[in-house]
Write a protein that holds these residues in place. Structure first.
Motif, PDB file in Angstrom:
ATOM      1  N   ARG A 266       0.810  -1.227   0.000  1.00 28.96           N
ATOM      2  CA  ARG A 266       0.000   0.000   0.000  1.00 28.96           C
ATOM      3  C   ARG A 266       0.839   1.272   0.000  1.00 28.96           C
ATOM      4  O   ARG A 266       0.313   2.369   0.215  1.00 28.96           O
ATOM      5  CB  ARG A 266      -0.925   0.004   1.227  1.00 28.96           C
ATOM      6  CG  ARG A 266      -1.871  -1.187   1.305  1.00 28.96           C
ATOM      7  CD  ARG A 266      -2.862  -1.185   0.172  1.00 28.96           C
ATOM      8  NE  ARG A 266      -3.780  -2.331   0.222  1.00 28.96           N
ATOM      9  CZ  ARG A 266      -4.688  -2.608  -0.710  1.00 28.96           C
ATOM     10  NH1 ARG A 266      -4.803  -1.812  -1.761  1.00 28.96           N
ATOM     11  NH2 ARG A 266      -5.470  -3.669  -0.594  1.00 28.96           N
ATOM     12  N   THR A 267       2.119   1.147  -0.262  1.00 27.12           N
ATOM     13  CA  THR A 267       2.989   2.315  -0.287  1.00 27.12           C
ATOM     14  C   THR A 267       2.554   3.291  -1.381  1.00 27.12           C
ATOM     15  O   THR A 267       2.259   2.879  -2.502  1.00 27.12           O
ATOM     16  CB  THR A 267       4.455   1.906  -0.555  1.00 27.12           C
ATOM     17  OG1 THR A 267       4.837   0.919   0.418  1.00 27.12           O
ATOM     18  CG2 THR A 267       5.378   3.102  -0.501  1.00 27.12           C
ATOM     19  N   ASP A 268       2.494   4.565  -1.049  1.00 25.14           N
ATOM     20  CA  ASP A 268       2.154   5.582  -2.042  1.00 25.14           C
ATOM     21  C   ASP A 268       3.440   6.029  -2.744  1.00 25.14           C
ATOM     22  O   ASP A 268       4.079   6.997  -2.336  1.00 25.14           O
ATOM     23  CB  ASP A 268       1.466   6.770  -1.370  1.00 25.14           C
ATOM     24  CG  ASP A 268       0.932   7.770  -2.397  1.00 25.14           C
ATOM     25  OD1 ASP A 268       1.243   7.616  -3.601  1.00 25.14           O
ATOM     26  OD2 ASP A 268       0.202   8.688  -1.984  1.00 25.14           O
ATOM     27  N   TYR A 269       3.825   5.303  -3.779  1.00 26.04           N
ATOM     28  CA  TYR A 269       5.091   5.607  -4.457  1.00 26.04           C
ATOM     29  C   TYR A 269       5.055   6.932  -5.204  1.00 26.04           C
ATOM     30  O   TYR A 269       6.108   7.479  -5.532  1.00 26.04           O
ATOM     31  CB  TYR A 269       5.433   4.461  -5.427  1.00 26.04           C
ATOM     32  CG  TYR A 269       5.789   3.190  -4.720  1.00 26.04           C
ATOM     33  CD1 TYR A 269       7.035   3.012  -4.136  1.00 26.04           C
ATOM     34  CD2 TYR A 269       4.853   2.152  -4.606  1.00 26.04           C
ATOM     35  CE1 TYR A 269       7.359   1.858  -3.476  1.00 26.04           C
ATOM     36  CE2 TYR A 269       5.177   0.978  -3.944  1.00 26.04           C
ATOM     37  CZ  TYR A 269       6.425   0.827  -3.366  1.00 26.04           C
ATOM     38  OH  TYR A 269       6.743  -0.327  -2.697  1.00 26.04           O
ATOM     39  N   ASN A 270       3.865   7.469  -5.462  1.00 23.76           N
ATOM     40  CA  ASN A 270       3.765   8.774  -6.110  1.00 23.76           C
ATOM     41  C   ASN A 270       4.223   9.906  -5.196  1.00 23.76           C
ATOM     42  O   ASN A 270       4.594  10.989  -5.670  1.00 23.76           O
ATOM     43  CB  ASN A 270       2.330   9.049  -6.548  1.00 23.76           C
ATOM     44  CG  ASN A 270       1.924   8.200  -7.745  1.00 23.76           C
ATOM     45  OD1 ASN A 270       2.747   7.864  -8.593  1.00 23.76           O
ATOM     46  ND2 ASN A 270       0.643   7.841  -7.818  1.00 23.76           N
TER      47      ASN A 270
END
Length: 273
Positions: free
Chosen positions: A265-269
């Motif tokens: 669920r990491t928000d890579y953006n």
């Protein structure tokens, strides 16, 4: 057996992540026919779990969907910098990157499996993929991709001799043959038998007529195991069906291994790497 030994014998898994429908349509049937073990991963949130369970694999990523370009950059940086994924060979196949973006990815990321634009042409893209897979010995020593199907109640084989029908489970299958689970009570049926002229293979509850050559009968856990090869002349349409079934079974098995692991669920953006 070490991972290196496994890869040498069984080859490497190949993943195509968030690729365009155009590319999938281009490669899917051709890679099945060439007997590469590959998987279509449609959601990047499963990627790290899959790579964690399958070290020494080859992963072609499309940075065109789901995340922004910077998000994909951050995700790949996180793979490059984590020793858990150090044996994974990462490449880029893009359907929409500009040359300037392409240059940035090449300059900032470790892309051992290369980078190419789909706009370079269908034949060129496919040659790039095959050249990369061969470079990293994706096929290993095996010639044919094989899938376990012993737990699949929709698969099996049967034939009739005289007034008796014999129906048995298929334990595994490749495009050249099957392993049959032979109960003790049916062992005598194979005494001196070299082939089965008219039998029916069941896959996904559909029936297909073919002939088998019996190559070996050996003791199994609960009886015996028969090794049988498909008779020469099997229709191409049936071969395509068998290969598609194998691919489906392998994909089901792949996602079963990560079923209990939380998605990424990491928000890579937004993160800075």
């Amino acid at each position: 057996m070490t991972q290196e030994e496994k890869s040498k014998i069984f080859g490497k898994k190949v993943f195509f992540v968030t690729q365009s429908r155009k590319l999938i349509n281009l490669i899917k049937d051709r890679l099945l026919t060439l007997e590469y073990e590959f998987y279509i991963i449609e959601d990047y949130k499963f990627l790290k779990n899959i790579l964690s369970e399958n070290p020494d694999s080859i992963c072609f990523i499309s940075p065109d969907f789901q995340l922004k370009r910077e998000g994909w950059h951050n995700l790949i940086i996180s793979l490059n910098s984590d020793s858990e994924y150090s044996s994974t060979k990462i490449g880029i196949i893009s359907d929409g990157m500009r040359q300037s973006e392409l240059d940035q990815f090449q300059a900032r990321l470790t892309l051992e499996a290369g980078l190419i634009l789909v706009d370079d042409g269908d034949d060129e893209v496919f040659r790039f993929i095959i050249k990369t897979l061969d470079k990293f010995q994706a096929k290993g020593m095996r010639q044919y991709v094989r899938a376990n199907c012993g737990s699949d109640s929709s698969s099996g084989i049967f034939w009739t001799e005289g007034n008796t029908m014999y129906k048995m489970r298929v334990l595994d299958i490749s495009s050249v043959g099957i392993a049959i689970d032979i109960p003790e009570k049916f062992h005598h049926v194979f005494n001196g038998k070299t082939g089965i002229e008219h039998c029916t293979l069941i896959l996904n509850k559909k029936e297909y007529r073919l002939a088998l050559d019996i190559k070996m009968i050996k003791p199994g856990r609960n009886g015996y195991i028969g090794i049988a090869m498909f008779r020469m002349g099997i229709p191409k349409k049936l071969l395509d069906t068998i290969r598609a079934y194998i691919s489906s079974q392998l994909t089901n098995d792949l996602f079963e291994t990560i079923a209990k692991r939380p998605a990424d669920r990491t928000d890579y953006n937004e993160i800075a790497l």
